[in-house]
Design a protein around this motif. Sequence first.
Motif, PDB file in Angstrom:
ATOM      1  N   GLU A 135      78.758 -18.578   0.890  1.00  0.00           N
ATOM      2  CA  GLU A 135      78.535 -17.159   0.663  1.00  0.00           C
ATOM      3  C   GLU A 135      77.206 -16.742   1.285  1.00  0.00           C
ATOM      4  OE1 GLU A 135      78.093 -13.531   0.095  1.00  0.00           O
ATOM      5  OE2 GLU A 135      80.016 -14.355  -0.598  1.00  0.00           O
ATOM      6  N   ALA A 136      77.249 -15.695   2.128  1.00  0.00           N
ATOM      7  CA  ALA A 136      76.056 -15.287   2.863  1.00  0.00           C
ATOM      8  C   ALA A 136      75.002 -14.646   1.968  1.00  0.00           C
ATOM      9  CB  ALA A 136      76.445 -14.322   3.973  1.00  0.00           C
ATOM     10  N   LEU A 137      75.430 -13.949   0.919  1.00  0.00           N
ATOM     11  CA  LEU A 137      74.485 -13.225   0.074  1.00  0.00           C
ATOM     12  C   LEU A 137      74.098 -14.036  -1.164  1.00  0.00           C
ATOM     13  CD1 LEU A 137      76.025  -9.644   0.331  1.00  0.00           C
ATOM     14  CD2 LEU A 137      74.113 -10.604   1.627  1.00  0.00           C
ATOM     15  N   VAL A 179      85.309 -25.509  -8.271  1.00  0.00           N
ATOM     16  CA  VAL A 179      84.803 -25.022  -6.986  1.00  0.00           C
ATOM     17  C   VAL A 179      83.279 -24.962  -7.011  1.00  0.00           C
ATOM     18  CG1 VAL A 179      84.729 -23.034  -5.425  1.00  0.00           C
ATOM     19  CG2 VAL A 179      86.882 -23.693  -6.511  1.00  0.00           C
ATOM     20  N   LYS A 180      82.651 -25.441  -5.948  1.00  0.00           N
ATOM     21  CA  LYS A 180      81.196 -25.387  -5.820  1.00  0.00           C
ATOM     22  C   LYS A 180      80.812 -24.251  -4.876  1.00  0.00           C
ATOM     23  CE  LYS A 180      80.550 -30.365  -6.554  1.00  0.00           C
ATOM     24  NZ  LYS A 180      80.040 -31.642  -5.961  1.00  0.00           N
ATOM     25  N   LEU A 181      79.868 -23.447  -5.295  1.00  0.00           N
ATOM     26  CA  LEU A 181      79.418 -22.316  -4.497  1.00  0.00           C
ATOM     27  C   LEU A 181      78.072 -22.617  -3.846  1.00  0.00           C
ATOM     28  CD1 LEU A 181      80.182 -19.229  -6.779  1.00  0.00           C
ATOM     29  CD2 LEU A 181      81.442 -19.965  -4.756  1.00  0.00           C
ATOM     30  N   HIS A 182      77.962 -22.273  -2.560  1.00  0.00           N
ATOM     31  CA  HIS A 182      76.688 -22.351  -1.846  1.00  0.00           C
ATOM     32  C   HIS A 182      76.353 -20.927  -1.409  1.00  0.00           C
ATOM     33  CE1 HIS A 182      76.446 -26.789  -1.521  1.00  0.00           C
ATOM     34  NE2 HIS A 182      77.767 -26.701  -1.522  1.00  0.00           N
ATOM     35  N   GLN A 183      75.335 -20.341  -2.011  1.00  0.00           N
ATOM     36  CA  GLN A 183      74.949 -18.965  -1.698  1.00  0.00           C
ATOM     37  C   GLN A 183      73.788 -18.935  -0.711  1.00  0.00           C
ATOM     38  OE1 GLN A 183      76.155 -19.134  -5.938  1.00  0.00           O
ATOM     39  NE2 GLN A 183      74.674 -17.444  -5.948  1.00  0.00           N
ATOM     40  N   ASP A 184      73.502 -17.742  -0.202  1.00  0.00           N
ATOM     41  CA  ASP A 184      72.463 -17.559   0.830  1.00  0.00           C
ATOM     42  C   ASP A 184      72.713 -18.485   2.015  1.00  0.00           C
ATOM     43  OD1 ASP A 184      70.885 -15.624  -0.656  1.00  0.00           O
ATOM     44  OD2 ASP A 184      70.332 -17.301  -1.964  1.00  0.00           O
ATOM     45  N   PHE A 185      73.968 -18.585   2.409  1.00  0.00           N
ATOM     46  CA  PHE A 185      74.369 -19.526   3.464  1.00  0.00           C
ATOM     47  C   PHE A 185      75.229 -18.763   4.473  1.00  0.00           C
ATOM     48  CE2 PHE A 185      76.555 -22.867   5.628  1.00  0.00           C
ATOM     49  CZ  PHE A 185      75.810 -24.027   5.475  1.00  0.00           C
ATOM     50  N   VAL A 236      77.304 -18.741   7.664  1.00  0.00           N
ATOM     51  CA  VAL A 236      78.007 -19.620   8.602  1.00  0.00           C
ATOM     52  C   VAL A 236      77.836 -19.072  10.021  1.00  0.00           C
ATOM     53  CG1 VAL A 236      80.224 -20.592   9.271  1.00  0.00           C
ATOM     54  CG2 VAL A 236      79.656 -20.324   6.855  1.00  0.00           C
ATOM     55  N   GLY A 237      77.481 -19.962  10.938  1.00  0.00           N
ATOM     56  CA  GLY A 237      77.143 -19.549  12.289  1.00  0.00           C
ATOM     57  C   GLY A 237      75.644 -19.538  12.494  1.00  0.00           C
ATOM     58  N   ASN A 238      74.908 -19.568  11.360  1.00  0.00           N
ATOM     59  CA  ASN A 238      73.453 -19.601  11.410  1.00  0.00           C
ATOM     60  C   ASN A 238      72.946 -20.834  10.669  1.00  0.00           C
ATOM     61  OD1 ASN A 238      70.694 -19.191  11.202  1.00  0.00           O
ATOM     62  ND2 ASN A 238      70.850 -17.001  10.836  1.00  0.00           N
ATOM     63  N   ALA A 239      73.208 -20.889   9.353  1.00  0.00           N
ATOM     64  CA  ALA A 239      72.805 -22.058   8.578  1.00  0.00           C
ATOM     65  C   ALA A 239      73.540 -23.309   9.054  1.00  0.00           C
ATOM     66  CB  ALA A 239      73.068 -21.817   7.095  1.00  0.00           C
ATOM     67  N   ALA A 240      74.784 -23.132   9.442  1.00  0.00           N
ATOM     68  CA  ALA A 240      75.588 -24.217  10.011  1.00  0.00           C
ATOM     69  C   ALA A 240      76.726 -23.584  10.784  1.00  0.00           C
ATOM     70  CB  ALA A 240      76.130 -25.132   8.919  1.00  0.00           C
ATOM     71  N   GLU A 245      82.410 -31.523  10.493  1.00  0.00           N
ATOM     72  CA  GLU A 245      81.964 -32.912  10.432  1.00  0.00           C
ATOM     73  C   GLU A 245      81.870 -33.393   8.992  1.00  0.00           C
ATOM     74  OE1 GLU A 245      78.279 -33.131  12.483  1.00  0.00           O
ATOM     75  OE2 GLU A 245      79.117 -32.586  14.452  1.00  0.00           O
ATOM     76  N   GLU A 246      81.744 -32.423   8.070  1.00  0.00           N
ATOM     77  CA  GLU A 246      81.591 -32.767   6.655  1.00  0.00           C
ATOM     78  C   GLU A 246      82.886 -32.560   5.868  1.00  0.00           C
ATOM     79  OE1 GLU A 246      78.726 -31.485   2.848  1.00  0.00           O
ATOM     80  OE2 GLU A 246      78.395 -30.631   4.853  1.00  0.00           O
ATOM     81  N   PHE A 247      83.694 -31.575   6.271  1.00  0.00           N
ATOM     82  CA  PHE A 247      84.904 -31.226   5.525  1.00  0.00           C
ATOM     83  C   PHE A 247      86.153 -31.401   6.387  1.00  0.00           C
ATOM     84  CE2 PHE A 247      81.413 -28.670   3.795  1.00  0.00           C
ATOM     85  CZ  PHE A 247      81.461 -29.033   2.457  1.00  0.00           C
ATOM     86  N   ASP A 248      87.280 -31.643   5.724  1.00  0.00           N
ATOM     87  CA  ASP A 248      88.545 -31.839   6.436  1.00  0.00           C
ATOM     88  C   ASP A 248      89.122 -30.535   6.966  1.00  0.00           C
ATOM     89  OD1 ASP A 248      88.489 -34.577   5.873  1.00  0.00           O
ATOM     90  OD2 ASP A 248      89.461 -34.259   3.917  1.00  0.00           O
ATOM     91  N   ALA A 249      88.880 -29.432   6.287  1.00  0.00           N
ATOM     92  CA  ALA A 249      89.428 -28.142   6.700  1.00  0.00           C
ATOM     93  C   ALA A 249      88.498 -27.014   6.257  1.00  0.00           C
ATOM     94  CB  ALA A 249      90.822 -27.937   6.104  1.00  0.00           C
ATOM     95  N   LEU A 250      88.592 -25.895   6.945  1.00  0.00           N
ATOM     96  CA  LEU A 250      87.805 -24.710   6.613  1.00  0.00           C
ATOM     97  C   LEU A 250      88.731 -23.504   6.512  1.00  0.00           C
ATOM     98  CD1 LEU A 250      84.755 -24.908   9.068  1.00  0.00           C
ATOM     99  CD2 LEU A 250      84.839 -25.671   6.697  1.00  0.00           C
ATOM    100  N   PHE A 251      88.424 -22.620   5.583  1.00  0.00           N
ATOM    101  CA  PHE A 251      89.092 -21.321   5.525  1.00  0.00           C
ATOM    102  C   PHE A 251      88.023 -20.261   5.711  1.00  0.00           C
ATOM    103  CE2 PHE A 251      90.368 -17.435   3.390  1.00  0.00           C
ATOM    104  CZ  PHE A 251      91.661 -17.239   3.882  1.00  0.00           C
ATOM    105  N   LEU A 252      88.176 -19.439   6.743  1.00  0.00           N
ATOM    106  CA  LEU A 252      87.217 -18.385   7.023  1.00  0.00           C
ATOM    107  C   LEU A 252      87.675 -17.100   6.338  1.00  0.00           C
ATOM    108  CD1 LEU A 252      86.718 -18.992  10.855  1.00  0.00           C
ATOM    109  CD2 LEU A 252      85.319 -19.856   8.967  1.00  0.00           C
ATOM    110  N   GLY A 253      86.906 -16.675   5.357  1.00  0.00           N
ATOM    111  CA  GLY A 253      87.187 -15.421   4.668  1.00  0.00           C
ATOM    112  C   GLY A 253      85.958 -14.536   4.713  1.00  0.00           C
TER     113      GLY A 253
END
Length: 282
Positions: free
Chosen positions: A1-3, A36-42, A44-48, A55-63
């Motif tokens: 989550e970016a915010l 579910v684990k939440l990572h905030q202030d993150f 995507v495209g900048n922090a990682a 490289e860390e996860f098997d799949a991603l869902f972009l929402g």
Amino acid sequence: EALHMPGGVLVYGIPEFRLPKAIVKREVEYVCGLGVKLHQDFVVGNAATVDELLEEFDALFLGTGAGLPWFLNIPGENLGGVYSANEYLTRANLMKAYRFPEYDTPIARGQRVVTIGGGNVAMDSARTALRLGAQESIIVYRRSRDEMPARAEEIHHAEQEGVNFNLLTTPVAFYGENGRVKEIECLRNELGEPDASGRRRPVPIRDSNFRLPIDIVVIAVGQSPSPLIPKTTPDLQLAKHGGVTVEQATMKTSKRGVFAGGDVATGGATVILAMGQAKIAS
């Protein structure tokens, strides 16, 4: 989550009077209760990047939604007091401007506020302006009421609350004093033949220009997905609206292990559609 708060557009984009934050908080807590684990202030495209996350996860869902606001590209758009609906609603929602003076949020409280656009976000912005103390809240829309993309009930609620509608009207310039917007210049339209959207096209009426005194403008003419993820993921195929191309049956993208749904795949749409697409992908 970016915010800093989870919930996406449900938190920062939809006003409290339409969707109370307590309801969103309850839904988020339910999801977290499932493990579910939440990572905030993150961001995507900048922090990682997507590739780094794979490289860390098997799949991603972009929402990641559609948070890049569109502007009009007319003179005076950079004057103080001219907001995108995204910024205006974010300041009101996340920073609790709607609870002034309990929260002294840095947002201009205009007495005469013009919102440009005819969708649900425009209705939200115009109604928010009234709650922030505007004496007059005006919708400026280039087509007629019949062509407005907002839901009929949202238009009705805006009318009930006293929002004024200036229809068949196109803004052409903003004028200011000491760096702040003071007037909007518009011209009148008449409806022509339907365009690619299926709605009748607004045709400018010659020499119909007029000005309105204002002190706040909210531009709510649409938005598109942020280019940050595509720019950092060059092998991700994109659609015309700048979002991610997906297979509708599975929500797979062109990149192995990456799925997408919601506004980042469809352009501006509904929360219900985004939830449905997430279920398809899962």
